[in-house]
Design a protein around this motif. Structure first.
Motif, PDB file in Angstrom:
ATOM      1  N   ARG A 134     -11.707 -16.869 -15.425  1.00 11.83           N
ATOM      2  CA  ARG A 134     -12.528 -18.039 -15.120  1.00 11.83           C
ATOM      3  C   ARG A 134     -12.854 -18.102 -13.617  1.00 11.83           C
ATOM      4  NH1 ARG A 134     -16.730 -20.505 -15.508  1.00 11.83           N
ATOM      5  NH2 ARG A 134     -16.715 -22.367 -14.236  1.00 11.83           N
ATOM      6  N   ASN A 147     -24.244 -18.446  -6.480  1.00 14.73           N
ATOM      7  CA  ASN A 147     -25.638 -18.701  -6.882  1.00 14.73           C
ATOM      8  C   ASN A 147     -26.346 -19.473  -5.773  1.00 14.73           C
ATOM      9  OD1 ASN A 147     -25.755 -17.464  -9.346  1.00 14.73           O
ATOM     10  ND2 ASN A 147     -25.411 -19.316 -10.553  1.00 14.73           N
ATOM     11  N   LYS A 203     -18.720 -17.038  -8.881  1.00 13.83           N
ATOM     12  CA  LYS A 203     -20.106 -16.533  -9.007  1.00 13.83           C
ATOM     13  C   LYS A 203     -21.078 -17.715  -8.960  1.00 13.83           C
ATOM     14  CE  LYS A 203     -23.955 -15.137 -11.328  1.00 13.83           C
ATOM     15  NZ  LYS A 203     -25.075 -15.963 -11.783  1.00 13.83           N
ATOM     16  N   GLY A 204     -20.706 -18.810  -9.618  1.00 12.26           N
ATOM     17  CA  GLY A 204     -21.568 -20.003  -9.605  1.00 12.26           C
ATOM     18  C   GLY A 204     -21.737 -20.557  -8.192  1.00 12.26           C
ATOM     19  N   THR A 239     -16.023 -16.177 -12.528  1.00 13.97           N
ATOM     20  CA  THR A 239     -17.275 -16.814 -12.950  1.00 13.97           C
ATOM     21  C   THR A 239     -17.522 -18.104 -12.156  1.00 13.97           C
ATOM     22  OG1 THR A 239     -16.562 -16.068 -15.116  1.00 13.97           O
ATOM     23  CG2 THR A 239     -18.586 -17.335 -15.046  1.00 13.97           C
ATOM     24  N   ILE A 251     -23.925 -24.916 -20.742  1.00 17.66           N
ATOM     25  CA  ILE A 251     -25.042 -24.553 -19.857  1.00 17.66           C
ATOM     26  C   ILE A 251     -26.243 -24.003 -20.611  1.00 17.66           C
ATOM     27  CG2 ILE A 251     -23.807 -24.138 -17.697  1.00 17.66           C
ATOM     28  CD1 ILE A 251     -24.422 -21.082 -18.491  1.00 17.66           C
ATOM     29  N   GLU A 265     -32.798 -16.016 -10.881  1.00 16.49           N
ATOM     30  CA  GLU A 265     -32.237 -16.579 -12.123  1.00 16.49           C
ATOM     31  C   GLU A 265     -32.811 -17.964 -12.379  1.00 16.49           C
ATOM     32  OE1 GLU A 265     -27.921 -16.339 -12.274  1.00 16.49           O
ATOM     33  OE2 GLU A 265     -27.850 -17.940 -13.780  1.00 16.49           O
ATOM     34  N   LEU A 282     -20.945 -27.509 -17.925  1.00 14.19           N
ATOM     35  CA  LEU A 282     -20.001 -26.830 -18.832  1.00 14.19           C
ATOM     36  C   LEU A 282     -19.113 -27.824 -19.573  1.00 14.19           C
ATOM     37  CD1 LEU A 282     -18.929 -23.819 -16.566  1.00 14.19           C
ATOM     38  CD2 LEU A 282     -20.181 -23.685 -18.716  1.00 14.19           C
ATOM     39  N   ALA A 321     -22.836 -26.588 -12.323  1.00 20.80           N
ATOM     40  CA  ALA A 321     -22.365 -25.703 -13.401  1.00 20.80           C
ATOM     41  C   ALA A 321     -21.190 -26.328 -14.134  1.00 20.80           C
ATOM     42  CB  ALA A 321     -21.973 -24.345 -12.822  1.00 20.80           C
TER      43      ALA A 321
HETATM   44  C1  MEV Z   1     -24.398 -18.789 -14.114  1.00 16.67           C
HETATM   45  O1  MEV Z   1     -25.268 -18.151 -13.218  1.00 16.67           O
HETATM   46  C2  MEV Z   1     -23.251 -19.410 -13.345  1.00 16.67           C
HETATM   47  C3  MEV Z   1     -22.173 -20.088 -14.219  1.00 16.67           C
HETATM   48  O2  MEV Z   1     -21.649 -19.153 -15.163  1.00 16.67           O
HETATM   49  C4  MEV Z   1     -21.087 -20.533 -13.262  1.00 16.67           C
HETATM   50  C5  MEV Z   1     -19.868 -21.117 -13.939  1.00 16.67           C
HETATM   51  O3  MEV Z   1     -19.564 -20.759 -15.093  1.00 16.67           O
HETATM   52  O4  MEV Z   1     -19.193 -21.935 -13.272  1.00 16.67           O
HETATM   53  C6  MEV Z   1     -22.745 -21.236 -14.988  1.00 16.67           C
END
Ligand code: MEV
Length: 439
Positions: A269, A279, A275-276, A272, A384, A83, A379, A375
């Protein structure tokens, strides 16, 4: 397409041929499998023997995050990542925090567990009285298996019986605790558990006439809440000045806290947000040859340990000090598995100065926190997409087969404009039409 048996007996070329013959790939595209083979025969053999039904290698880019200061030691951290913008964002966060004391990290424990799942159709009291008498035997049964691990400071640290009959009739577990030194230890744990289960079966056959122990399965648990890493960032609130020019440090800190609080109360939320974090963590785990599926499963279960899925980080604003912390289970290793055979893993471990498992846990968690901090900071300020789409421009240029001159013109045109695939496609179309007219 007819079902096929014996695919595994074919060699690599025959497998690819089978796919082409079945019209699943045109032969000119099948050529790519050869293009991505390792040039050296020995190396190529390592890849081809790593998995089953092997047909080729799948390249994913590898980059590094620089200026990562963890417990006052500076690292360059290898990331394997497809990514765009993740590495740029984590590098920005790493540098920002390097100037504010860096990442701090600790590992409170490295205990991993596995269970022998079994049923016992006798009285619970009998198995409970009997178990302490046999647990010594169960330890002894694994002595030869654990010898080398004990020399490295690991081994089996506890064996206990857990009564689960209220949840499922006759169901019990032998819950075994392990320390696996610098190895992730999955094979070691599973081998010990299988030995313990066969020993239990033997002992019970000798000791009980009517009631029976029936082994269901013996397997490690990827849920590792006692193999935990904690890492955090801390500075006076006014030192948060500098990430974004338009936001005062107080507003930045307040919005940052609100966004983390939202991840703690709202599942949409939280997923996500986490998920960050992954990363960063998964990029390091891939680069170091670790099992990121196991750690992800464990961390997401950990995020739900209070009965509700939450973000894995917490933020404190107290006495004008900003503290941002990540805590998660991370059962990983720096020896065993593919660490000694994958050439890129060897490079990653070298770049990381050959960490032990404990240090790699701290590095991976810090990478997760760096990605997540970047992130959130984006945000609550610019959003982003601005940064993301700028980095994504390279992918779009590749997709549209832009030549170097077109790329240069497009990059300069989009320098101060928002990037989207459609906008770039339209612009390159104009360039190409103009070019045709001038011919
Ligand atoms: C994108 O790969 C990861 C984010 O969506 C994480 C987040 O929203 O905290 C930017």
């Amino acid at each position: 397409m007819a079902l096929f048996s014996g695919f595994s007996k074919l060699n690599r070329e025959q497998r690819i041929d089978y796919i082409v013959q079945n019209s699943l790939l045109i032969s000119s595209d099948a050529q790519r499998f050869d293009d991505y083979c390792a040039p050296e025969e020995n190396q190529q053999r390592v890849y081809s023997e790593m998995i089953e039904n092997y047909i080729g290698n799948f390249p994913i880019p590898m980059g590094v995050v620089t200026n990562m200061v963890i417990n006052d030691e500076t690292f360059i951290v290898p990331y394997v990542m497809e990514e765009s913008s993740v590495i740029a964002a984590a590098s920005k966060a790493a540098k920002f925090w390097a100037e504010r004391g860096g990442f701090k990290a600790t590992v409170p424990g490295m205990v991993k567990k596995g269970q022998v799942h079994f049923t016992w159709n006798g009285k619970p009291q009998s198995i409970k009285e009997f178990f302490p008498l046999i647990s010594k035997k169960l330890f002894e049964a694994t002595n030869t298996l654990t010898e080398k691990m004990r020399q490295r400071g690991g081994g089996i640290t506890a064996i206990q019986l857990i009564d689960k009959t209220e949840e499922l009739p006759d169901y019990y577990q032998v819950d075994v605790s392990f320390e696996t030194a610098d190895a992730m230890g999955a094979n070691f744990i599973n081998t010990c558990l299988e030995k313990i289960s066969s020993e239990m079966q033997d002992i019970s056959e000798l000791n009980f006439d009517e009631c029976r122990v029936e082994i269901i399965m013996a397997i490690l648990s990827n849920y590792t809440p006692e193999c935990l890493v904690r890492c955090w960032l801390e500075c006076p609130v006014e030192k948060l000045e500098g990430w974004n020019k338009e936001l005062s440090y107080n507003t930045f800190a307040t919005k940052f806290k609100q966004s983390v609080d939202i991840a703690n109360l709202d599942i949409s939320r939280a997923v996500t947000h986490n998920k960050g974090i992954f990363n960063g963590i998964d990029a390091v785990l891939l680069a170091t040859g670790n099992d990121w599926r196991a750690t992800s499963a464990s961390a997401h279960a950990y995020a739900s340990r209070e009965g509700k899925y939450r973000g894995l980080t917490t933020v404190r604003l107290k006495d004008k000090i900003f503290t941002y912390e990540l805590e998660l289970p991370l059962a990983i290793g720096t020896v065993g598995g593919i660490t000694g055979i994958h050439p890129m893993v060897k490079n990653s471990l070298s770049i990381l100065k050959y960490p032990d498992a404990e240090k790699l846990m701290m590095i991976a968690a810090s990478a997760g926190l760096a990605s997540n901090f970047a992130a959130i900071a984006s945000l609550i300020t610019t959003g982003i997409q601005a940064g993301h789409m700028k980095m994504h421009l390279s992918n779009i240029l590749n997709q549209l087969s832009a030549n170097p001159l077109e790329s240069e013109k497009i990059r300069s045109y989009f320098f101060d404009k928002s990037v989207s695939y459609t906008a770039v496609e339209e612009f390159i179309g104009q360039l190409r039409r103009k070019n045709d007219l001038n011919k």
